[in-house]
Design an enzyme around this catalytic site. Sequence first.
Site, PDB file in Angstrom:
ATOM      1  N   SER A 276       0.930  -0.645  -0.349  1.00 56.61           N
ATOM      2  CA  SER A 276      -0.168  -0.329   0.122  1.00 56.61           C
ATOM      3  C   SER A 276       0.882   1.035   0.197  1.00 56.61           C
ATOM      4  O   SER A 276       2.192   0.986   0.617  1.00 56.61           O
ATOM      5  CB  SER A 276      -0.989   0.281   1.228  1.00 56.61           C
ATOM      6  OG  SER A 276      -2.142   0.880   0.984  1.00 56.61           O
TER       7      SER A 276
ATOM      8  N   GLN B 104      -0.705   4.111   7.118  1.00 53.76           N
ATOM      9  CA  GLN B 104       0.122   3.113   5.468  1.00 53.76           C
ATOM     10  C   GLN B 104       1.249   1.966   5.934  1.00 53.76           C
ATOM     11  O   GLN B 104       1.356   1.127   5.774  1.00 53.76           O
ATOM     12  CB  GLN B 104       0.500   4.386   5.101  1.00 53.76           C
ATOM     13  CG  GLN B 104       0.298   4.007   2.884  1.00 53.76           C
ATOM     14  CD  GLN B 104      -1.314   3.235   2.927  1.00 53.76           C
ATOM     15  OE1 GLN B 104      -1.831   3.000   2.425  1.00 53.76           O
ATOM     16  NE2 GLN B 104      -2.287   4.466   3.843  1.00 53.76           N
TER      17      GLN B 104
ATOM     18  N   HIS C 277       0.973  -1.116   7.404  1.00 48.85           N
ATOM     19  CA  HIS C 277       0.670  -2.138   6.485  1.00 48.85           C
ATOM     20  C   HIS C 277       1.355  -3.467   6.753  1.00 48.85           C
ATOM     21  O   HIS C 277       1.072  -4.654   6.840  1.00 48.85           O
ATOM     22  CB  HIS C 277      -0.051  -1.458   5.333  1.00 48.85           C
ATOM     23  CG  HIS C 277      -1.915  -1.108   4.995  1.00 48.85           C
ATOM     24  ND1 HIS C 277      -2.523  -2.022   5.729  1.00 48.85           N
ATOM     25  CD2 HIS C 277      -2.116  -0.369   4.958  1.00 48.85           C
ATOM     26  CE1 HIS C 277      -3.613  -1.850   5.336  1.00 48.85           C
ATOM     27  NE2 HIS C 277      -3.619  -0.472   5.584  1.00 48.85           N
TER      28      HIS C 277
ATOM     29  N   GLU D  10      -1.702   4.655  -5.068  1.00 51.85           N
ATOM     30  CA  GLU D  10      -2.797   4.489  -4.665  1.00 51.85           C
ATOM     31  C   GLU D  10      -3.137   5.312  -3.814  1.00 51.85           C
ATOM     32  O   GLU D  10      -5.177   5.549  -4.484  1.00 51.85           O
ATOM     33  CB  GLU D  10      -2.648   3.020  -3.964  1.00 51.85           C
ATOM     34  CG  GLU D  10      -3.909   2.449  -3.420  1.00 51.85           C
ATOM     35  CD  GLU D  10      -3.167   1.634  -2.364  1.00 51.85           C
ATOM     36  OE1 GLU D  10      -2.034   1.280  -1.803  1.00 51.85           O
ATOM     37  OE2 GLU D  10      -4.219   0.550  -2.533  1.00 51.85           O
ATOM     38  N   HIS D  11      -3.321   6.298  -2.187  1.00 54.05           N
ATOM     39  CA  HIS D  11      -3.574   7.140  -1.677  1.00 54.05           C
ATOM     40  C   HIS D  11      -3.327   8.015  -1.858  1.00 54.05           C
ATOM     41  O   HIS D  11      -1.792   8.475  -1.288  1.00 54.05           O
ATOM     42  CB  HIS D  11      -3.223   6.591  -0.187  1.00 54.05           C
ATOM     43  CG  HIS D  11      -4.526   5.323  -0.714  1.00 54.05           C
ATOM     44  ND1 HIS D  11      -3.282   3.995   0.110  1.00 54.05           N
ATOM     45  CD2 HIS D  11      -5.828   4.464   0.035  1.00 54.05           C
ATOM     46  CE1 HIS D  11      -4.020   2.805   0.307  1.00 54.05           C
ATOM     47  NE2 HIS D  11      -5.377   4.033   0.516  1.00 54.05           N
TER      48      HIS D  11
ATOM     49  N   ASP E 248     -11.379   3.527   4.190  1.00 52.01           N
ATOM     50  CA  ASP E 248     -10.352   2.540   4.518  1.00 52.01           C
ATOM     51  C   ASP E 248     -12.305   1.494   4.479  1.00 52.01           C
ATOM     52  O   ASP E 248     -11.807   0.527   4.669  1.00 52.01           O
ATOM     53  CB  ASP E 248      -9.529   2.044   5.291  1.00 52.01           C
ATOM     54  CG  ASP E 248      -7.840   2.505   4.969  1.00 52.01           C
ATOM     55  OD1 ASP E 248      -7.967   2.033   4.004  1.00 52.01           O
ATOM     56  OD2 ASP E 248      -7.264   2.548   5.344  1.00 52.01           O
TER      57      ASP E 248
ATOM     58  N   GLU F 288      -7.580  -6.619 -47.722  1.00 49.51           N
ATOM     59  CA  GLU F 288      -6.496  -7.089 -46.234  1.00 49.51           C
ATOM     60  C   GLU F 288      -6.755  -8.410 -46.949  1.00 49.51           C
ATOM     61  O   GLU F 288      -6.479  -9.366 -46.388  1.00 49.51           O
ATOM     62  CB  GLU F 288      -7.974  -7.354 -45.095  1.00 49.51           C
ATOM     63  CG  GLU F 288      -7.301  -5.710 -44.802  1.00 49.51           C
ATOM     64  CD  GLU F 288      -8.330  -5.722 -43.130  1.00 49.51           C
ATOM     65  OE1 GLU F 288      -8.941  -7.476 -42.703  1.00 49.51           O
ATOM     66  OE2 GLU F 288      -8.383  -4.251 -42.378  1.00 49.51           O
TER      67      GLU F 288
ATOM     68  N   HIS G  68     -14.295 -13.327 -46.609  1.00 48.39           N
ATOM     69  CA  HIS G  68     -15.187 -12.474 -45.261  1.00 48.39           C
ATOM     70  C   HIS G  68     -15.489 -11.596 -46.118  1.00 48.39           C
ATOM     71  O   HIS G  68     -16.724 -11.233 -46.107  1.00 48.39           O
ATOM     72  CB  HIS G  68     -14.326 -11.014 -44.948  1.00 48.39           C
ATOM     73  CG  HIS G  68     -12.618 -11.512 -43.199  1.00 48.39           C
ATOM     74  ND1 HIS G  68     -12.792 -12.651 -43.369  1.00 48.39           N
ATOM     75  CD2 HIS G  68     -13.549 -11.402 -42.555  1.00 48.39           C
ATOM     76  CE1 HIS G  68     -12.649 -12.625 -41.777  1.00 48.39           C
ATOM     77  NE2 HIS G  68     -13.190 -11.560 -41.322  1.00 48.39           N
TER      78      HIS G  68
END
Lengths: 432, 432
Positions: free
Chosen positions: B237, B259, B262, B327-328, B361, B415, B420
């Site tokens: 984190s 943080q 963690h 992330e934050h 959170d 192509e 096709h």
Amino acid sequence: MAIWLEQASADFETRFAAFLTTKREVSEDVNAVVRTIIDDVRVRGDAALAEYSARFDGIDFSTTAMAVTAAEIDAAVDAVDPKVIEALELAARRIEKHHRRQMPKDDMYEDDLGVGLGSRWTAIEAVGLYVPGGTASYPSSVLMNALPARVAGVPRIVMVVPAKAGEINPAVLAAARIAGVEEIYRIGGAQAVAALAYGTETIAPVAKIVGPGNAYVAAAKRQVFGTVGIDMIAGPSEVLVIADGNNDPDWLAADLLAQAEHDVGAQSILITDDAGFGRAVEAAVERQLKVLSRSGTAAASWRDFGAVIHVADLEAAVPLANRIAAEHLELAVDDPDALMAGIRNAGAIFVGRHTPEVIGDYVGGSNHVLPTARSARFSSGLGVLDYVKRTSILRLGPEQLRALGPAAITLANSEGLDAHARSVAIRLNLEG
Amino acid sequence: MAIWLEQASADFETRFAAFLTTKREVSEDVNAVVRTIIDDVRVRGDAALAEYSARFDGIDFSTTAMAVTAAEIDAAVDAVDPKVIEALELAARRIEKHHRRQMPKDDMYEDDLGVGLGSRWTAIEAVGLYVPGGTASYPSSVLMNALPARVAGVPRIVMVVPAKAGEINPAVLAAARIAGVEEIYRIGGAQAVAALAYGTETIAPVAKIVGPGNAYVAAAKRQVFGTVGIDMIAGPSEVLVIADGNNDPDWLAADLLAQAEHDVGAQSILITDDAGFGRAVEAAVERQLKVLSRSGTAAASWRDFGAVIHVADLEAAVPLANRIAAEHLELAVDDPDALMAGIRNAGAIFVGRHTPEVIGDYVGGSNHVLPTARSARFSSGLGVLDYVKRTSILRLGPEQLRALGPAAITLANSEGLDAHARSVAIRLNLEG
């Protein structure tokens, strides 16, 4: 000749389950080679890129520039049949218009406590588009990959395309021009993926890499994933046609073959409630195979992976279709809407007898980059959402923090995270 | 002590670039072990699952059932502090309400040619939620992973959680109950991922697997990707706090430590325009570290990966924040909106001095599963879109096919895909 599966047979479930898990690709383990190439480009940059391009593409960057110039793109546009340019422009207009509707909207609001919440979407800053060389170098794929990025507002779109002895398919450059892609490098393979992910002296790195490629390109994309984003790794193409007996067998045989001509690993499946019609389609496939330029590929695909499934009634086709989860699903029946209501797993649905899948490959407006190998059970085709990302936003004042803080402290303590609890408590003059 | 980076220094760009690319995880190569476990579970099903669970979790499935019963969940709910249950219920209500707003809408329309186009969203049929055992067994994560799936309409949500000697954290079972998850198995590790992906006699396979786990779980998710979908592989984190000098240093020190506690690989960064304030936060971190229960982890994270970046003015923080792509991101400044306008890369933004990240959170309502390791440059946090997929729909009648078909034929021929071209031409009585 494709296999014939009879739903009424006692062994149908066993045979159908085996059919579903048949591998259609030889997986080459090229990870070690690719790892070496990526590390080398990461460390030595342009010098490594030049060496690999000389070795694999026979191109000399001391005499040919790595970057394609605007003048070269102009020349390519001039070299392409105006009818093709016109068709590409029609396709581009339709793709752009359809994809504009996919653009997500920001959502900012206050809840009943006065907490501000939100989802804000921003475009990815830079995207790299891999375009294969040789016969798989399709201008339509350039449009399908680049235009959603344009619509998303990606400020920088970089295209890489290997150029054997310097040559790039002019229609690919014309498609890039039409899609607004101006930064193009004549590089390919794992070395091009590495250059996009890590950057070199000439090429600034991107944040995401998209587009199809061979086993080396696919392995390189997997290896750089995390440093950059990647799109799905596409497998061989598939079509599932659900058809009643009121179709011209030749029409649907042509649709099955349009898929089969892509690759020996492609898969074409017909489900019908009319056994006689199924046999007529099989016969039509054999007839048509004789006149196709890619008949070797199409015949191998149909023989090895094709199937006709005979069911008692069309409703019985729906659960089978959901298990097959085809990339492309055609509903060539009187009441396609009745069947469509029950379909949950399909990359794209082509509704009714007058919507051959090929329209979706080029000019329908929807994207032709779709989930293969049963991955429509959990993923979507390429679109604008692949080029944007969402930032969530939270805004509390002192009053909202007083309202929600104690519950956060309780949960943090119950999880044994006391620094978490303190970060809220300290603002409320509480004990963490 | 974290590092101090001075933007005004001549070597800032070099040091900042090095800081950005610092690896914060030891990557264990467990691929071979995981490959063996997956293959074994795939072939031998429950028997293999029982053997690995006995070996790794010390659990005997001949005496303890693999499935958790409703009565066991009832008992777990009763065993949890009612204050925690209440806080989980508050969190669940807020998460559900917020995520309802993320539900995408179908879009079916006809264009000016009368071509029917559409995007139709369906929920994934079955999702597996991995919940780690031991200290990382967080009830809040159960809510964050399961509720968006519920909101999306996923009909079957399966939870797996390793149970050392049969024990599961009661709060995790309570959170599952609150989130409406009823199918729970006490299995973990690569064997649980394999069981979810391929199924066993007891466990029906799912189409997507989400949730955090250790190196074995992460490797197993990567290996089964393709057979099933997976969510992002989350790294340690991170938080980035942009703060002026008008904050209480203790508040922001607490946020940095929340943080850091963690994981030793977590990262906490402060950017400030006030060097004295930066020093005060550093001092507050050292003081607070003394009282934390997880101070060893937090101190290591702060020492090895923490940073204080001093900038001349707050505007200078914005481009740095976009490169960090945290992330934050907390904006603890007088005018957070001015800064927020320039931020494009962040998993979530916490606006103003009264929005500690910890609220997000647990009880903010937004999701706490967010992109780590700079992947906010190209990806989004977990949400309803991760549990649905889009099928595109195309519908032409004879008239629309006459209008668009010729351009499709032109492109197919250019192509080199003549099957096709034929699939359209045959319906228009044209030459392919």
